[in-house]
Design an enzyme around this catalytic site. Sequence first.
Site, PDB file in Angstrom:
ATOM      1  N   THR A   1      -5.985  -3.044   2.118  1.00 42.51           N
ATOM      2  CA  THR A   1      -5.498  -4.125   2.985  1.00 42.51           C
ATOM      3  C   THR A   1      -6.470  -5.294   2.978  1.00 42.51           C
ATOM      4  O   THR A   1      -6.062  -6.449   2.857  1.00 42.51           O
ATOM      5  CB  THR A   1      -5.335  -3.617   4.434  1.00 42.51           C
TER       6      THR A   1
ATOM      7  N   GLY B   1      -1.857  -8.599  16.219  1.00 41.08           N
ATOM      8  CA  GLY B   1      -3.135  -7.987  16.575  1.00 41.08           C
ATOM      9  C   GLY B   1      -3.782  -8.738  17.728  1.00 41.08           C
ATOM     10  O   GLY B   1      -3.212  -9.696  18.266  1.00 41.08           O
ATOM     11  N   PHE B   2      -4.971  -8.299  18.054  1.00 38.56           N
ATOM     12  CA  PHE B   2      -5.660  -8.848  19.225  1.00 38.56           C
ATOM     13  C   PHE B   2      -5.898 -10.359  19.092  1.00 38.56           C
ATOM     14  O   PHE B   2      -5.349 -11.158  19.867  1.00 38.56           O
ATOM     15  CB  PHE B   2      -6.957  -8.044  19.419  1.00 38.56           C
ATOM     16  N   ILE B   3      -6.639 -10.767  18.088  1.00 38.77           N
ATOM     17  CA  ILE B   3      -6.956 -12.199  17.972  1.00 38.77           C
ATOM     18  C   ILE B   3      -5.728 -12.974  17.486  1.00 38.77           C
ATOM     19  O   ILE B   3      -5.428 -14.068  17.967  1.00 38.77           O
ATOM     20  CB  ILE B   3      -8.171 -12.426  17.051  1.00 38.77           C
TER      21      ILE B   3
ATOM     22  N   ASP C   1       3.130  -8.910  10.561  1.00 39.20           N
ATOM     23  CA  ASP C   1       2.211  -7.835  10.960  1.00 39.20           C
ATOM     24  C   ASP C   1       2.888  -6.505  10.638  1.00 39.20           C
ATOM     25  O   ASP C   1       4.095  -6.364  10.847  1.00 39.20           O
ATOM     26  CB  ASP C   1       1.934  -7.931  12.471  1.00 39.20           C
TER      27      ASP C   1
ATOM     28  N   GLY D   1      -1.899  -3.774  15.221  1.00 36.97           N
ATOM     29  CA  GLY D   1      -1.250  -4.709  16.146  1.00 36.97           C
ATOM     30  C   GLY D   1      -0.117  -4.003  16.869  1.00 36.97           C
ATOM     31  O   GLY D   1       0.245  -2.880  16.529  1.00 36.97           O
TER      32      GLY D   1
ATOM     33  N   ALA E   1     -10.525 -14.518   7.914  1.00 36.75           N
ATOM     34  CA  ALA E   1     -11.371 -13.859   8.914  1.00 36.75           C
ATOM     35  C   ALA E   1     -12.343 -12.898   8.250  1.00 36.75           C
ATOM     36  O   ALA E   1     -11.946 -11.955   7.580  1.00 36.75           O
ATOM     37  CB  ALA E   1     -10.493 -13.099   9.911  1.00 36.75           C
TER      38      ALA E   1
ATOM     39  N   TYR F   1     -16.041  -1.539   5.597  1.00 34.36           N
ATOM     40  CA  TYR F   1     -15.467  -2.738   6.204  1.00 34.36           C
ATOM     41  C   TYR F   1     -16.278  -3.981   5.811  1.00 34.36           C
ATOM     42  O   TYR F   1     -15.730  -4.999   5.388  1.00 34.36           O
ATOM     43  CB  TYR F   1     -15.444  -2.550   7.727  1.00 34.36           C
TER      44      TYR F   1
END
Length: 327
Positions: free
Chosen positions: A95, A10-12, A31, A36, A119, A151
């Site tokens: 998830t 993924g991004f981070i 992943d 991602g 996170a 979320y």
Amino acid sequence: MHVLITGGAGFIGSHLAEYHLAQGDQVYVVDNLSTGSLANIELLRGNPAFRFAEADILNWGELGRAVAWADRIYHMAAVVGVKKVLEDPVAVMATNMTGTEKILRAIHGGGWNPQVIIASTSEVYGFNAKDSFAETDDIVLPSGGRLRWTYAVTKLADEFLAFSYARKYGLHIAVVRLFNTIGPNQVGHYGMVVPRFVRQAVCNKPLTVYGTGEQTRSFCDVRDTVVALDGLAGCPQAWGEVVNVGNEQEISIRDLAELIVRRSGSSSALRFVSYRDAYGEEFEDVSHRRPVLDKLRALTGFAPEWTLAETLDDLIERERGKNRRVA
Ligand code: UDP
């Protein structure tokens, strides 16, 4: 050091992988490629210190062994992005909560004690009307089952899972509340504003400002974020704690759009779009989202290196490069 990164494509996550490889560490990324992408880790895959498993954290057969191997775990696997959350709240719940519990259970069950980063997100502050948020500020979430907050609720549950394991079993877990993060590899499909605006500006298309554009955000370059996460993971005073990670510089979304148009020399205009048109329903946007970073600074001496203008220039240049390759 052996570093396991869930959601590492993924991004981070992919930036964490790159950062640790550059420090000479061994990096193992898992992943499921739902948000991602292989493109994010393409350049890392030739490195012998890098290993990748395409798997879902919910049923990954290697989880126990990977956790045993790791000295450090960044648990970044999550379903993110406002659009995705509204489309599939069931996947978000599974998830984001079951995944976290599986990791923590595997760590404790195996008798391991790696350094762990869980996170979380600035979304957990919810509807609190303050204009900046410290870790001890109240969480304000509306009742009545509005799915837009799925979320935030899952991430709050993750925080309490982490605190429980840290305090009951002495695990070395720090929880990070990530504020808006930007940088290379971030995509706009899930609603993230900066990659969307940069792309629109480079293509000379109108920049889609949602609402009045008076709402503000504070954007942190991901290359600063990874330094903060590394610092917190290795900091015993951060274990069992929750810490904001971001950048304190604030900008309105309208000013952001104008800044991107200016810095890219674009001929784009701004197009104001209602939340209903943007998200397909009445959407409760957060007016201000700025982190108070005193705790992060006290624990790690954090000082961001990237200014917003520098990050935008970098992203504009990369977007132009992509367009040149396509042309
Ligand atoms: N936004 C916008 N145009 C877009 C995408 C997002 O004006 O094309 C706005 C969005 O409504 C929000 C801000 O930009 O006020 C930041 O959105 P993002 O989804 O990037 O982050 P978050 O809302 O989670 O802070």
